[in-house]
Design an enzyme around this catalytic site. Structure first.
Site, PDB file in Angstrom:
ATOM      1  N   ARG A  94      10.491  18.670  -1.302  1.00  0.00           N
ATOM      2  CA  ARG A  94      11.264  19.876  -0.962  1.00  0.00           C
ATOM      3  C   ARG A  94      12.770  19.638  -1.017  1.00  0.00           C
ATOM      4  NH1 ARG A  94       8.202  23.735   2.971  1.00  0.00           N
ATOM      5  NH2 ARG A  94      10.310  24.461   3.255  1.00  0.00           N
ATOM      6  N   ASP A 140      -6.190   1.900  -3.006  1.00  0.00           N
ATOM      7  CA  ASP A 140      -6.071   0.924  -1.931  1.00  0.00           C
ATOM      8  C   ASP A 140      -5.299  -0.220  -2.578  1.00  0.00           C
ATOM      9  OD1 ASP A 140      -6.356  -1.321  -0.315  1.00  0.00           O
ATOM     10  OD2 ASP A 140      -8.201  -0.543   0.543  1.00  0.00           O
ATOM     11  N   HIS A 141      -4.044  -0.360  -2.213  1.00  0.00           N
ATOM     12  CA  HIS A 141      -3.213  -1.275  -3.020  1.00  0.00           C
ATOM     13  C   HIS A 141      -3.681  -2.731  -2.915  1.00  0.00           C
ATOM     14  CE1 HIS A 141      -0.966  -1.979   0.726  1.00  0.00           C
ATOM     15  NE2 HIS A 141      -0.484  -3.061   0.153  1.00  0.00           N
ATOM     16  N   HIS A 145      -7.946  -1.846   3.642  1.00  0.00           N
ATOM     17  CA  HIS A 145      -7.674  -3.178   3.100  1.00  0.00           C
ATOM     18  C   HIS A 145      -8.684  -4.242   3.553  1.00  0.00           C
ATOM     19  CE1 HIS A 145      -4.208  -0.971   2.113  1.00  0.00           C
ATOM     20  NE2 HIS A 145      -3.472  -1.246   3.164  1.00  0.00           N
TER      21      HIS A 145
HETATM   22  C1  BG6 Z   1      -0.211  -0.378   4.318  1.00  0.00           C
HETATM   23  C2  BG6 Z   1      -0.168  -0.101   5.791  1.00  0.00           C
HETATM   24  O1  BG6 Z   1      -1.323   0.252   3.728  1.00  0.00           O
HETATM   25  O2  BG6 Z   1      -0.310  -1.768   4.094  1.00  0.00           O
HETATM   26  C3  BG6 Z   1       0.993  -0.830   6.430  1.00  0.00           C
HETATM   27  O3  BG6 Z   1      -0.033   1.293   6.018  1.00  0.00           O
HETATM   28  C4  BG6 Z   1       0.967  -2.290   6.090  1.00  0.00           C
HETATM   29  O4  BG6 Z   1       1.012  -0.657   7.845  1.00  0.00           O
HETATM   30  C5  BG6 Z   1       0.799  -2.499   4.586  1.00  0.00           C
HETATM   31  O5  BG6 Z   1       2.182  -2.875   6.531  1.00  0.00           O
HETATM   32  C6  BG6 Z   1       0.556  -3.966   4.277  1.00  0.00           C
HETATM   33  O6  BG6 Z   1       0.596  -4.162   2.882  1.00  0.00           O
HETATM   34  P1  BG6 Z   1       1.030  -5.564   2.264  1.00  0.00           P
HETATM   35  O7  BG6 Z   1       0.817  -5.404   0.814  1.00  0.00           O
HETATM   36  O8  BG6 Z   1       2.460  -5.755   2.657  1.00  0.00           O
HETATM   37  O9  BG6 Z   1       0.144  -6.587   2.902  1.00  0.00           O
END
Ligand code: BG6
Length: 479
Positions: free
Chosen positions: A45, A177-178, A240
């Protein structure tokens, strides 16, 4: 056709775009992995001109692109970046957006919609994309990437899946989910299934227990408002930690095909027994309730530890311990597989009577690598000592060879490979596990109390006791 794509980011003024998405797209472009014709369009926005938006991204990219960044190259890349402000709840906006996209595309183009807004906007955006016919893969594909959190619990996740499926076919949907994009997480499958030495012993006959730790040194910081409504179970376990669990414990799929892989993941997640309340610990770091944005009486856990079991032939009776928390001494994500001791000891081991069992530790981050703890004969002595066999990414592949998870995930979404994304049944299986714990904490008579832990500590003593009851202890491996 494969040479044209528009990446349309909803919620582009948020920090994910600056920290992750644009740096990832920049790196992909530098590596020649983006389609020949591409456009990146941001929306939120806030009012920005194209140049103001590009400038904001440039500043962030300087801090967030790890290697090989130059302002000049970014300026070139930024010629493909556009910004269109507008209200995503408003049907009229989509007409404008579609026209804007068509003008930029100047011909047929594929489209990747990326939902990076506040989650309450997911449904309206899905509805409007559907209503505007922008979901249909007629000329060129249409795909949608959905950021976490995907729902707030099983019920809302299920409802969101229904909404998604009203508008998109499952094969158009990429739920992020990274952790799955991390090289070291992907490597769990390579380690297990591209080698013969691990898989034959990867079961209850040889494994004593498994530990998964995802510790973070950061506290909730500026995200307190979001975090206080979420907590560690929803923020970290639902996605995760359970993904790491699935990769570690799933059966071998027959191929690396997205569905073959996800079928096996879902199967193992569905085999997790409902977690006993006595096997849970929930805790909050001291001072959390004093933070701006946090309810002063908040019961939100910033740390949890769980002991769980998987009901199948491979894992029956093997405890799986998982813990995650904020404000811990350092950031580390590790999976340790603790093997059983040899049945009979014929060697001396210094003062200790028993030989230490083998341990395999997968360092997801940092110090990416794998350690195998083995017993070795001490030279010039008739006894053994525990030593490490060690594979480190830096040694094997050189420094800075590990791309950010988002780079891999965005590329896979553009290429149509959903293997590293969650499917609807997987997301729901994950919520089933987490909901059971959260509901238990709220309602069960035998729920453990919320306890406090000191910031910068490894969590409350209750978590140590959880393991001690079975004669185990948390294993952290420092290099
Ligand atoms: C995110 C969470 O999905 O993953 C965060 O919302 C967290 O709270 C983060 O800090 C951790 O990701 P990474 O890649 O830094 O371990």
């Amino acid at each position: 056709m494969d040479n044209a794509a528009t990446i349309m980011i909803f919620g582009a003024s948020g920090d994910l775009t600056e920290r992750k998405l644009i740096p990832a797209l920049y790196n992909l472009q530098q590596k020649g992995r983006l389609p020949q014709r591409y456009n990146i369009i941001g929306n939120s926005r806030s009012e920005f001109s194209h140049d103001e938006f590009r400038d904001k991204l440039l500043k962030a990219a300087r801090d967030n692109v790890k290697n090989g960044f130059s302002d000049e190259k970014f300026h070139e890349f930024a010629q493909h970046i556009w910004y269109l402000p507008g209200d995503v709840k408003d049907a009229a906006f989509y007409e404008q957006l579609n026209a804007f996209m068509e003008e930029r595309e100047n011909g047929t183009s594929n489209r990747l919609y990326y939902l990076s807004t506040a989650p309450f906007l997911y449904e309206p955006i899905l509805e409007q994309l559907g209503a505007a016919g922008m979901n249909k893969s007629v000329e060129g594909w249409r795909r949608i990437v959905i950021e976490k959190p995907f729902g707030y619990d099983l019920k809302t996740a299920h409802a969101l899946n229904d909404k998604v499926h009203d508008v998109f076919q499952e094969d158009q949907v990429y739920r992020i989910d990274h952790y799955l994009g991390k090289e070291t997480a992907q490597n769990i499958l390579y380690m297990r299934f591209a080698n013969t030495v691990f898989e034959p012993i990867w079961n209850r006959n040889y494994i004593n227990h498994v530990q998964i730790t995802v510790a973070e040194s950061v506290d909730v910081g500026r995200r307190a408002g979001y975090y206080d409504t979420s907590g560690v179970m929803r923020d970290m376990f639902q996605n995760h930690l359970l993904q790491l669990l699935a990769l570690t414990t799933m059966e071998p799929p027959t191929s690396f095909d997205a569905d073959a892989l996800r079928n096996e993941k879902v199967k193992v997640l569905q085999a997790v027994y409902p977690i006993d309340m006595q096997n849970t610990v929930r805790a909050q770091y001291d001072g959390y309730c004093g933070l701006e944005g946090v309810d002063p009486d908040s019961q939100t856990p910033t740390y949890a530890a769980l002991k769980m079991f998987i009901g199948n032939w491979r894992w029956d009776g093997v405890p799986i311990y998982m813990r995650s928390g904020k404000a811990m001494p350092r950031k580390t994500s590790e999976i340790t597989v603790q093997f059983k001791r040899p049945p009979h000891t014929m060697f001396r081991r210094g003062e200790e009577k028993t030989i230490k069992a083998n341990q395999l530790t997968i360092h997801i981050q940092p110090n990416e690598g794998i350690d195998l703890g083995i017993e070795a004969k001490v030279p010039d002595a008739d006894e053994s000592q525990h030593v490490q066999m060690n594979f480190q990414y830096d040694d094997a592949f050189g420094d800075s060879q590990i791309p950010d998870a988002y780079e891999r995930l965005i590329l896979n979404a553009i290429q149509g490979d959903a293997a590293l994304f969650s499917r609807s049944d997987g997301i729901e299986a994950q919520w089933g596990i987490v909901d059971h714990v959260i509901d238990g904490w709220a309602n069960a008579d035998d729920a453990p109390a919320l306890v406090t832990y000191a910031s910068n500590s490894w969590g409350p003593h209750e978590a140590d006791e959880l393991l001690a009851r079975a004669g185990h202890e948390w294993l952290i491996h420092d290099h």
